[in-house]
Design a protein around this motif. Structure first.
Motif, PDB file in Angstrom:
ATOM      1  N   ASN A  57       0.865  -1.171   0.000  1.00  0.00           N
ATOM      2  CA  ASN A  57       0.000   0.000   0.000  1.00  0.00           C
ATOM      3  C   ASN A  57       0.901   1.220   0.000  1.00  0.00           C
ATOM      4  N   ALA A  58       0.603   2.194  -0.838  1.00  0.00           N
ATOM      5  CA  ALA A  58       1.475   3.367  -0.944  1.00  0.00           C
ATOM      6  C   ALA A  58       0.656   4.624  -1.187  1.00  0.00           C
ATOM      7  N   SER A  71       4.776   7.384   1.166  1.00  0.00           N
ATOM      8  CA  SER A  71       4.769   6.507   2.333  1.00  0.00           C
ATOM      9  C   SER A  71       4.256   5.162   1.850  1.00  0.00           C
ATOM     10  N   LEU A  72       4.820   4.102   2.422  1.00  0.00           N
ATOM     11  CA  LEU A  72       4.401   2.785   1.969  1.00  0.00           C
ATOM     12  C   LEU A  72       4.438   1.772   3.098  1.00  0.00           C
ATOM     13  N   ASN A  73       3.611   0.758   2.925  1.00  0.00           N
ATOM     14  CA  ASN A  73       3.594  -0.406   3.802  1.00  0.00           C
ATOM     15  C   ASN A  73       3.723  -1.631   2.916  1.00  0.00           C
ATOM     16  N   ASN A 109       7.162  -6.920   7.477  1.00  0.00           N
ATOM     17  CA  ASN A 109       6.147  -5.872   7.577  1.00  0.00           C
ATOM     18  C   ASN A 109       6.919  -4.557   7.658  1.00  0.00           C
ATOM     19  N   ALA A 110       7.034  -3.862   6.538  1.00  0.00           N
ATOM     20  CA  ALA A 110       7.856  -2.656   6.452  1.00  0.00           C
ATOM     21  C   ALA A 110       6.974  -1.427   6.313  1.00  0.00           C
ATOM     22  N   ASN A 111       7.266  -0.399   7.104  1.00  0.00           N
ATOM     23  CA  ASN A 111       6.601   0.905   6.996  1.00  0.00           C
ATOM     24  C   ASN A 111       7.682   1.953   6.763  1.00  0.00           C
ATOM     25  N   THR A 113       8.798   5.927   4.896  1.00  0.00           N
ATOM     26  CA  THR A 113       8.490   7.199   4.236  1.00  0.00           C
ATOM     27  C   THR A 113       9.764   7.683   3.558  1.00  0.00           C
ATOM     28  N   GLY A 129      11.902   4.750   8.654  1.00  0.00           N
ATOM     29  CA  GLY A 129      10.897   3.720   8.863  1.00  0.00           C
ATOM     30  C   GLY A 129      11.388   2.566   9.689  1.00  0.00           C
ATOM     31  N   THR A 170      12.982  -6.103  14.824  1.00  0.00           N
ATOM     32  CA  THR A 170      12.657  -4.925  14.004  1.00  0.00           C
ATOM     33  C   THR A 170      13.928  -4.153  13.704  1.00  0.00           C
TER      34      THR A 170
END
Length: 197
Positions: A57-58, A71-73, A109-111, A113, A129, A170
């Motif tokens: 998702n971006a 920003s992306l997940n 699971n990467a978040n 920006t 991130g 993490t």
């Protein structure tokens, strides 16, 4: 802006295969929608990369002329570890490239920006991130640096094929630095603690 105000467009994308330079994505599906007049959202994007499914998702901000903040997940489960290491050019470690086998699975699971410069692409200095990961069933066969140490101090056959216990932690990304918190690595050959930047 006029297009958004008049029509509020949404787009469903389905692409059998998509190639960018040396990267090939297959079975790509996504919904693209405007959230307001200057924020473009790629929602519930799914694709396969070398046989492993990935969800992304971006959001892209369109209100600046030469820079596109994003920003992306990114989510993936049981992604092939050998493929990941090869994709990132063995993280610059030539000895890792010469290992006979790198196997296992990784869930991410990467978040993140950052920003894309229209002239030069993604700006690594803008990245911030966190990347949560779990390493499953990892195995390293004939990794020369470890074998050289083993020849001096241990029975070498113990170090030919090394299997690792699951690792969950993490990593934090600040600009061009990856911060590795203290984590324990357990294997059939040795146990150690790892941390650094």
């Amino acid at each position: 802006l006029n297009l958004y105000l008049k029509f509020h467009p949404e787009l469903d994308i389905q692409i059998d295969s998509f190639r960018h330079k040396f990267t090939l994505l297959t079975d790509l599906r996504s919904k693209v929608v405007f959230q307001g007049s200057s924020l473009l959202e790629f929602a519930d994007m799914h694709f396969e990369y070398r046989g492993s499914p990935v969800q992304l998702n971006a959001n892209l901000s369109l209100d600046q002329d030469t820079i596109t903040p994003l920003s992306l997940n990114l989510l993936t489960e049981y992604f092939d570890l050998g493929t990941l290491v090869e994709t990132y050019n063995y993280f610059g470690l030539s000895a890792l490239q010469s290992a006979q086998k790198i196997a296992g699975k990784v869930s991410l699971n990467a978040n993140l920006t950052g920003q894309i410069n229209d002239a030069s692409g993604l700006d690594p200095k803008s990245l911030l991130g966190a990347v949560q990961f779990t390493l499953h069933e990892a195995e390293l066969v004939n990794f020369e640096p470890i074998q050289r140490i083993a020849e001096k101090f241990f029975r070498t056959e113990r170090f030919e094929s090394i299997r690792f216990a699951p690792v969950t932690d993490t990593l934090y990304i600040t600009q061009e630095v990856v911060h590795i918190p203290r984590m324990e690595i357990q294997s059939t050959a040795f146990n150690l603690f790892l941390e650094g930047h």
